[in-house]
Design an enzyme around this catalytic site. Structure first.
Site, PDB file in Angstrom:
ATOM      1  N   SER A  46     -30.544 -11.324 -10.157  1.00 20.82           N
ATOM      2  CA  SER A  46     -30.598 -12.285  -9.053  1.00 20.82           C
ATOM      3  C   SER A  46     -29.288 -12.440  -8.294  1.00 20.82           C
ATOM      4  O   SER A  46     -29.279 -13.003  -7.210  1.00 20.82           O
ATOM      5  CB  SER A  46     -31.047 -13.655  -9.557  1.00 20.82           C
ATOM      6  OG  SER A  46     -30.037 -14.254 -10.344  1.00 20.82           O
ATOM      7  N   LYS A  87     -25.524 -18.669 -10.309  1.00 15.84           N
ATOM      8  CA  LYS A  87     -25.930 -18.743  -8.899  1.00 15.84           C
ATOM      9  C   LYS A  87     -24.715 -19.064  -8.042  1.00 15.84           C
ATOM     10  O   LYS A  87     -23.658 -19.433  -8.533  1.00 15.84           O
ATOM     11  CB  LYS A  87     -26.989 -19.838  -8.682  1.00 15.84           C
ATOM     12  CG  LYS A  87     -28.255 -19.678  -9.490  1.00 15.84           C
ATOM     13  CD  LYS A  87     -29.061 -18.470  -9.098  1.00 15.84           C
ATOM     14  CE  LYS A  87     -30.276 -18.290 -10.005  1.00 15.84           C
ATOM     15  NZ  LYS A  87     -30.870 -16.996  -9.874  1.00 15.84           N
TER      16      LYS A  87
END
Length: 185
Positions: A46, A87
């Site tokens: 991701s 993230k």
């Protein structure tokens, strides 16, 4: 002759003390570093192209306040079985975030966000309706591989309380990227 023995003994004592103190100092440094810095491996894709599966990150929360653009490791018990995820902070408390999924553009406080680090524009909707304002004490995070990332666009993660932040990523050892490049050859 007595003077030479005294000098030799003093020299020997200094060497002995030095060699005893060095391992103690190194041990104390390693213990302090492990308490202040956390080594964490990247798991998943991701955050590509910034981070690769298998990369080793070093994160710390010492005197840290989340800021836009930072890469953080966080742990929200209700998301991803409570496993840590990595993230990028896109917005902080009070910021307005809007995503145009047709054009793939992200707007922060009414301005187009310059994102040279992403793999591709943001086309994947995850169920959150935009625009959103980040509540007090929270951050809005997204993966750099936007169309292959479960992040704050997903209602299950949503806005993240800053108390869920394990730390900011300060260093990366690109083990995963190195492995991928070797595998391709």
């Amino acid at each position: 002759m007595r003077h030479k023995r005294a000098v030799k003994r003093r020299y020997t004592n200094i060497l002995y003390e030095y060699f005893v103190l060095v391992p103690i100092g190194v041990s104390l440094f390693v213990c302090a570093a492990l308490l202040l810095m956390r080594p964490i491996f990247v798991s998943g894709h991701s955050m590509q192209p910034t981070l690769w599966d298998g990369d080793l990150m070093v994160a710390s929360d010492l005197f840290y306040t989340p800021a836009r653009g930072d890469i953080v490791v966080l742990n929200k018990e209700s998301f991803f079985d409570g496993s840590p995820i990595v993230k990028r902070v896109i917005a902080v408390e009070g910021d307005s975030i809007d995503i145009d999924f047709q054009s793939g553009e992200v707007h922060l406080n009414g301005e187009l966000l310059n994102e040279p680090y992403i793999a591709e524009p943001t086309y994947t909707e995850e169920g959150t309706v935009f625009p959103q304002t980040v509540p007090e004490g929270c951050i809005f995070v997204m993966g750099d591989n936007r169309n292959h990332s479960d992040d704050s666009r997903t209602p299950e993660l949503g806005m993240v309380d800053t108390r869920c932040v394990i730390g900011k990523v300060y260093a990366v050892i690109p083990i995963g990227k190195l492995y991928e490049s070797i595998k391709e050859q």
